[in-house]
Write an enzyme that holds these catalytic residues in place. Structure first.
Site, PDB file in Angstrom:
ATOM      1  N   HIS A 143      33.721  56.347  35.997  1.00  0.00           N
ATOM      2  CA  HIS A 143      33.700  55.919  37.836  1.00  0.00           C
ATOM      3  C   HIS A 143      31.909  56.390  38.330  1.00  0.00           C
ATOM      4  O   HIS A 143      32.273  55.221  39.588  1.00  0.00           O
ATOM      5  CB  HIS A 143      34.528  57.728  38.412  1.00  0.00           C
ATOM      6  CG  HIS A 143      36.135  57.529  38.636  1.00  0.00           C
ATOM      7  ND1 HIS A 143      36.565  56.610  39.467  1.00  0.00           N
ATOM      8  CD2 HIS A 143      37.408  57.664  37.781  1.00  0.00           C
ATOM      9  CE1 HIS A 143      37.830  56.765  39.698  1.00  0.00           C
ATOM     10  NE2 HIS A 143      37.884  57.373  38.216  1.00  0.00           N
TER      11      HIS A 143
ATOM     12  N   GLU B  33      40.072  50.897  44.873  1.00  0.00           N
ATOM     13  CA  GLU B  33      39.734  52.010  43.736  1.00  0.00           C
ATOM     14  C   GLU B  33      39.365  50.861  43.210  1.00  0.00           C
ATOM     15  O   GLU B  33      39.998  50.672  42.445  1.00  0.00           O
ATOM     16  CB  GLU B  33      40.997  52.886  43.411  1.00  0.00           C
ATOM     17  CG  GLU B  33      40.626  53.804  42.648  1.00  0.00           C
ATOM     18  CD  GLU B  33      41.745  54.982  42.283  1.00  0.00           C
ATOM     19  OE1 GLU B  33      42.543  54.625  42.985  1.00  0.00           O
ATOM     20  OE2 GLU B  33      41.689  55.920  41.741  1.00  0.00           O
TER      21      GLU B  33
ATOM     22  N   ASP C 194      57.772  47.300  50.019  1.00  0.00           N
ATOM     23  CA  ASP C 194      57.470  48.426  50.601  1.00  0.00           C
ATOM     24  C   ASP C 194      56.540  49.252  49.832  1.00  0.00           C
ATOM     25  O   ASP C 194      57.255  49.864  49.687  1.00  0.00           O
ATOM     26  CB  ASP C 194      58.981  48.821  51.273  1.00  0.00           C
ATOM     27  CG  ASP C 194      58.325  49.442  52.281  1.00  0.00           C
ATOM     28  OD1 ASP C 194      57.514  50.354  52.756  1.00  0.00           O
ATOM     29  OD2 ASP C 194      59.682  50.264  52.628  1.00  0.00           O
TER      30      ASP C 194
ATOM     31  N   LYS D 146      61.687  56.943  50.468  1.00  0.00           N
ATOM     32  CA  LYS D 146      60.517  57.087  51.009  1.00  0.00           C
ATOM     33  C   LYS D 146      60.661  58.704  50.606  1.00  0.00           C
ATOM     34  O   LYS D 146      59.567  59.380  51.779  1.00  0.00           O
ATOM     35  CB  LYS D 146      60.735  56.317  51.605  1.00  0.00           C
ATOM     36  CG  LYS D 146      60.678  55.233  52.076  1.00  0.00           C
ATOM     37  CD  LYS D 146      60.644  53.676  53.146  1.00  0.00           C
ATOM     38  CE  LYS D 146      60.741  52.704  52.619  1.00  0.00           C
ATOM     39  NZ  LYS D 146      59.691  52.225  54.889  1.00  0.00           N
TER      40      LYS D 146
END
Ligand code: ADP
Length: 562
Positions: free
Chosen positions: A547, A241, A449, A373
């Site tokens: 951006h 990104e 993770d 999660k």
């Protein structure tokens, strides 16, 4: 034993082929010759026998031709026995599976085994197959080797299971190359662009990824120095990104220029919550009271802790739903993120509890009250992993010069966006601008993770004007940072290099757990930097502009300007 038996079988099969190759005549002519010889001699000897009986000649009186016939009989018999007899007996003792039937790699002699014996490759664990540095030297990607081509075909035809390639070949890189080629042929899709070489496939075997066909490249950028608790850190961030690293870097600059940030880790406990069922709700309530009674904690923690050198039970919290009880065990786990560790402790404790509560049925070692999660209020309220609060006072000057905004605008925007806006959206732990951006990027870079980004990104960002409104007090409170510096992906070369950069690689021998705790504070510090910068960009109306600059090509930006 089984492996040796199979190897012997295969050697015998191979030797018979080699023997025929050595014959002066083609095999079928040699066999025809010995057959003819054998039956002619038998016919001749029978005639001689009949003659002797008729003439009353004793059988032991033999002529030269009789002796020659007997010798020829013995020789041709030995040849035929050797050629057909042994093979026949062998086929009865050790039946050879037809190649089409081969599916189970353990029970049958497969195509694969045959190829392996021909190639004389050792069936040894990948880790022992080649020096670690070798994988870097291999340049070819295409499967060109003849044996490899045969194996690829067998995988495509389903004769060799793709998952068994590593264990059979003893060469993880070769297994990945063959699987990749087979996959391309089966799907008809090219994997060009997904690199194969330059990765140590042995290091992921049995612990990080099954059936690899390559690896995805993610660039790692560095934000920093992050001045946190009087130490400087260069923070690795794996991301695609645009703006993210640059933005976090700007936040780090603001923190640095204002004298640094301070962090406090106020809880360290990974959780696991099994679900157990009783014949009645009353019995479930009895266990709840037993588990939450402080008098029983010492016994329970002794049982729990016996499963690990590092796992230490911190607390037990129960939730009851009718006859079902959800038991949330919280445990410190040293430098490991701790899911395996806590699960072992839980199993020990459940075994112990079963003696006292024989009517307790363990329905699942994880009953989702953990909660791993998945977004869940229990994590946000109770915490999971490491809970950290991190703060800094950014001077008004720095807010203006580095962040290009002012204190009042930041405080107002934080109230409207991170607090009120998130409340309006019914957020669960999402009272921040983009904590998950920073968390995910650091997690990927350091081998955490990434799926735990869900709860690890729970964060409330607070901003307040201080020193008579001149300066900005900013803080991030993150109750669920789930990180480790041992186990899982942390031991892989790239990820371990990033941990090394932060000075938290591996287990801390002197103070177990302090590497993982330090990493958690760095994550919070980097989130603080990221929050500062993005909030400032929005406040200053810079978001769209930046951006455009980093995410679009120059051409696009130029056309936007025009
Ligand atoms: P997790 O529990 O995060 O899934 P693993 O079980 O894969 O992690 O890795 C933890 C292993 O590392 C355990 O076997 C543990 O005994 C070992 N270990 C060695 N040193 C440490 C340490 N300082 N902290 C935690 N675990 C350690």
């Amino acid at each position: 034993m089984e492996a040796r038996r199979r190897e012997n079988k295969l050697k015998l099969a191979d030797e018979s082929v080699k023997a025929s190759d050595a014959l002066p005549l083609p095999l079928y002519l040699t066999n025809a010759f010995f057959f003819t010889l054998f039956f002619s001699v038998v016919y001749f000897l029978l005639l001689r026998w009949r003659e002797k009986i008729r003439n009353s000649t004793p059988l032991h009186v033999v002529t030269v031709s009789d002796i020659a016939a007997v010798l020829t009989f013995v020789a041709s018999f030995i040849y035929l026995l050797g050629f057909f007899g042994i093979g026949f007996v062998q086929s009865i003792i050790i039946p050879r599976a037809p190649l089409e039937d081969v599916t189970d790699d353990e029970d049958e002699i497969s195509d694969f085994d045959r190829l392996m014996v021909k190639e004389d490759s050792p069936k040894i664990p990948c880790a022992a197959a080649a020096p670690k540095s070798d994988y870097l030297k291999i340049e070819k990607i295409e499967v060109t080797d003849e044996q490899d081509e045969e194996i690829v075909k067998s995988v495509v035809e389903g004769k060799i299971p793709s998952y068994a390639l590593e264990s059979k070949l003893g060469d993880c890189r070769r297994a990945a190359a063959i699987r990749r080629e087979a996959l391309q042929r089966i799907t008809g899709k090219s994997l060009e662009g997904l690199p194969l070489n330059g990765f140590d496939y042995e290091s992921i075997l049995g612990q990080c990824c099954e059936m690899p066909v390559g690896y995805v490249q993610i660039p790692v950028g560095i934000a920093g120095p992050l001045l946190l608790d009087e130490h400087e850190y260069s923070v690795p961030m794996a991301t695609t990104e645009g703006c993210l690293v640059a933005s976090t870097n700007r936040g780090c600059k603001a923190i640095y220029a204002s004298g640094g940030a301070t962090s406090s880790l106020y809880r360290d406990a990974m959780t696991r919550a099994p679900v157990v069922r009783f014949p009645s709700a009353k019995r479930a309530a009895e266990l709840k009271l037993f588990l939450e009674d402080p008098l029983n904690f010492e016994t329970l923690s002794m049982v729990f802790n016996s499963s690990s050198r590092f796992g230490r039970l911190q607390s037990i919290k129960c939730a009851i739903a009718g006859k079902n009880l959800y038991i949330r065990f919280s445990c410190s786990t040293g430098d490991a993120m701790g899911m395996n560790m806590v699960s072992k402790g839980v199993q020990n404790t459940l075994d112990f509890l079963n003696n006292q509560f024989p009517d307790m049925d363990v329905m699942g070692i994880s009953g989702n009250y953990c909660s791993d999660k998945k977004p869940a209020a229990v994590n946000w309220i109770e915490g999971r992993g490491k809970s950290v609060v991190c703060e800094a006072v950014i001077t008004g000057d720095v807010v203006k010069k580095v962040l290009k905004t002012d204190v009042a605008s930041l405080v107002e925007l934080n109230m409207l966006k991170n607090l009120t806006g998130s409340a309006m959206a019914g957020a669960l732990g999402g009272f921040n601008a983009h904590a998950s951006n920073i968390v995910s990027a650091i997690y990927i870079a350091t081998g955490q993770d990434p799926a735990q980004n869900i709860e690890s990104s729970h964060c409330i960002t607070m901003m307040e004007a201080v020193n008579d409104g001149k300066d900005l007090h900013v803080s991030v409170t993150m109750p669920c940072i789930e990180v480790g510096t041992v186990g899982g992906g942390t031991q892989l070369a790239s990820q371990s290099a990033c941990l090394n950069l932060l000075g938290v690689k591996g287990a801390n021998k002197e103070a177990p757990g302090s590497n993982a705790r330090l990493l958690a504070t760095i994550v919070a510090g980097a989130v603080l930097a990221g929050e500062l910068s993005l909030m400032s960009a929005i406040a200053a109306g810079q978001l769209v502009k930046s951006h455009m600059k980093y995410n679009r090509s120059n051409k696009d930006v130029a056309s936007m300007k025009s």
